[in-house]
Scaffold this active site. Sequence first.
Site: not given
Ligand SMILES: *Cc1c(COP(=O)(O)O)cnc(C)c1O
Length: 401
Positions: A136, A221, A250
């Site tokens: 994700f 990520d 986050k």
């Molecule tokens: C939450 C998340 C995102 C997206 O972050 P947003 O601030 O909602 O755009 C991207 N990558 C990972 C691994 C995430 O957990």
Amino acid sequence: MPLSSSETIALFQKYVVPNYNRFPVALVRGEGSWVWDAEGNRYLDLFPGWGCNLLGHCPPLVVEAVRDQLGKLIHVPNTWYTEVQGQWAAALSQRSFGGQAFFCNSGTEANEAAIKLIRLHSPRPKYKIITFEGGFHGRTLGSTSATAQPKYHEGLGPLMAGFVYAPFGDLEAVARLIDDETAAILVEPIQGEGGVRIAPDGFLAGLRRLADEHKLLLAFDEVQTGFGRTGDWFAYQGFGVTPDIMTLSKALCGGLAGGAMLVKPEIAPSLRPGMHACTFGGNPIAARAGLAAIEMIERENLLVRAKQLGELFAQRLTQLQHQCPLIREVRVRGLMIGVELSIEGAPIVKACLERRLLVNCTHSTVIRLLPAMTLSDELAHQGCDILAEVLQQAANSTAVQ
Ligand SMILES: *Cc1c(COP(=O)(O)O)cnc(C)c1O
């Protein structure tokens, strides 16, 4: 008079785009691992802020720093220098791989920056990025295209070209996908939304080797895994594999909106002036919050605490697994906790809510906890007790059917 939960819900029904499934509760206040609703009910929050409130609700040092900054300078564009943005970048660099920072406001923006940097840095014909099934990366169209989960693509096509998907953990599949056009590999060290799936032993090191052999960039990520969550500043440190690019958001600003991409200094200049920008990125409020979050983690020794709490949860939940047939697997890295069930998780989340415990379900069957580093042992046990009760009850009624 403040509104009741149902009055607030009525406002949403009339005026707010209905793109979220929400619990039928309006929250009004939070402190540490507690939140209160409009009716005065108190909830134990083991999923504070969807992973953003890693320091708990309203962490005092962050609140204080932001209050102070609000009266000095709220926002100036990136046509100017500010000391706080420079200090923030230095603090992140010194705790990671000595990179340089690009600041933004969210995880998806951090990943968009990474995607653009990868394309700008890679000589043609290289432009493709390998990402992983169950991954994700966010909701903007580039990050959505990078997200190899069909359910997030439905009705959105055509997606952005240039992403190829491999099964998570399968090095041979990655090797087979690499061709003359491959520019990079983008991966979460632990898949968060994908169900707290931890990279298998040797997988990240194998990706590093493939990237080096084929002159690809390796991007992690760490939007969910990063910033102390796993008991290291960044999850890559625990795996002993260093990426070229890392994205963060986050928990990065103690609950305020903020994001960053960190890149090795030799790659950074490829994101040259005029090619990318973010209006609010690295603003003084986010920078002060980010610096205060770092200060709080160090002052209160919270990295160590995250590991201790992770052990507590691992022990409690593994013990529960022996007693409860609904639990297939327990996966824990610090404060990233997944309990894989043999049934749908949504009714479990609802039953926990009724007992005033907030948890999450992801990937249909995984109960996910992302607790605060400031959680006490007592509250951790309390949360585990409630979850155990709910799961045992579900197991009993499943057995009856
Ligand atoms: C939450 C998340 C995102 C997206 O972050 P947003 O601030 O909602 O755009 C991207 N990558 C990972 C691994 C995430 O957990």
